[in-house]
Enzyme design. Sequence first.
Site, short mmCIF file in Angstrom:
data_model
loop_
_atom_site.label_atom_id
_atom_site.label_comp_id
_atom_site.label_asym_id
_atom_site.label_seq_id
_atom_site.Cartn_x
_atom_site.Cartn_y
_atom_site.Cartn_z
N ASN A 1 2.61 4.53 7.06
CA ASN A 1 1.73 5.66 7.41
C ASN A 1 1.75 5.81 8.93
O ASN A 1 2.29 4.95 9.64
CB ASN A 1 0.32 5.41 6.86
N ASP B 1 -2.00 0.79 0.21
CA ASP B 1 -2.73 0.53 -1.04
C ASP B 1 -1.77 0.12 -2.15
O ASP B 1 -2.19 -0.46 -3.15
CB ASP B 1 -3.49 1.79 -1.47
N LYS C 1 20.62 -2.28 -0.60
CA LYS C 1 20.27 -0.87 -0.41
C LYS C 1 20.35 -0.12 -1.74
O LYS C 1 21.32 -0.26 -2.49
CB LYS C 1 21.25 -0.26 0.60
N LYS D 1 -17.84 3.78 -0.03
CA LYS D 1 -17.01 2.65 0.40
C LYS D 1 -17.86 1.53 1.01
O LYS D 1 -17.64 0.35 0.77
CB LYS D 1 -15.97 3.15 1.43
N LYS E 1 -17.60 -2.04 -0.81
CA LYS E 1 -16.89 -3.12 -0.09
C LYS E 1 -17.86 -4.06 0.62
O LYS E 1 -17.43 -4.93 1.36
CB LYS E 1 -15.91 -2.51 0.93
#
Length: 395
Positions: free
Chosen positions: A206, A275, A284, A333, A337
């Site tokens: 990301n 995630d 490959k 959250k 958490k």
Amino acid sequence: MSKCIVIGVTGGIAAYKACEVVSALRKKGHEIHVIMTKNATEFVSPLTFETLSANRVSVDTFDRNFEYNVQHVSLAHKADVFAIVPCSANVLAKVAHGLADDMLTTTFLACDCQKLLCPAMNTKMLENPITQDNLKICHGYGMEILASGDGFLACGDIGKGRLANVEVIVDAIEMLAAKKPSNHKRILISSGATKEYLDPIRYITNPSSGKTGRQWAKIAYNLGYDVTLVTGETSFEDLPFIKTIKITNAKQMFTEIKACSFEQDIIVMSAAVADFTCNKAENKIKKDGEALDLHLEPTQDILKYLGENKRPGQILIGYAMETKDLIANAQEKLVKKNCDYIIANTISDENKGFKADDNEVVIISKENVEKLPKMSKENIARCVLEKCEREKRCY
Ligand SMILES: Cc1cc2nc3c(=O)[nH]c(=O)nc-3n(C[C@H](O)[C@H](O)[C@H](O)COP(=O)(O)O)c2cc1C
């Protein structure tokens, strides 16, 4: 905040890099005073430093036009940091043993501020046991030393002895200038993106740059915390003085965090952890014109683990990046958490969040929702950390 910084320049080929250090610190608004050894003036003219620092450069202790007592003793009093950039083997030996035979070493001995040595020299000079002993002596007296890097040296050798990078030197000086005494608290910060490899050359990741965690580490260091940074790969140089553990994937991040989480007073999960992960193919993956179905498995939820294993008094801070229903999702959250704070942000604007220097966040706790105006990631870290201390959740 503007600080008073003295840069000592000695007679080494890397003296020209001290010009960049002075220039960068001045641009950041600090008051800079340069003192050169006589030999340093063979490499760079004092005029260059006078122009860059906008202050007179001193070299000779017995210059009759220079009011040593007035100017230099007062400088010794008001300096926040005295950094020797580059530090020659010769000046290193002098400061290790308290010699004061020129303006630089005399003022250095008179200063009781934070001191930084940035050695740069030929590999053999550096590896000489006498130089190594001198480094240890200086460290023992509380001076910070920025290890010289490996690379191509001006003398033609390749090896240790290069001056640390300018960016690292500037960071180190600013961190020392702002540093408060130790508060005997530990903080663990995760930062950057993780990479989940599909095969040896492809991965899922990301856009997290690691800037947020980096700013957290700097601010926490300045406020007197013992900082551990667990980070995915970033394009930044390592931060000086910060214990940095580098990882690639989510599994490694979990292992490293789990190993030291219990002893922490505060944990900040600012990393963008994948995630999902997959089994990395040995070779490959070849295209054959057909679609490729990837089977992704969930990764260990590190924040959840930390919430479930929180020791009494420990503070857990999570980040939430949402694309919709920011507050509601972040509040959910927080509870799920078992966090003390969630710092919620969106990806609505390319000048905020991922990769940017600034962000606009909402700090969510069980008691309230506090929206901060757009500000630097450094100031966000400071606001949240000071809020933790104010609310005395960990003391
Ligand atoms: C071209 C040249 C490059 C040098 N580079 C270095 C160096 O990188 N590091 C070092 O410790 N000494 C270096 N020296 C040796 C120092 O200049 C010498 O030890 C001198 O006495 C140092 O003076 P100072 O420590 O008072 O500034 C170099 C000398 C020359 C002629």
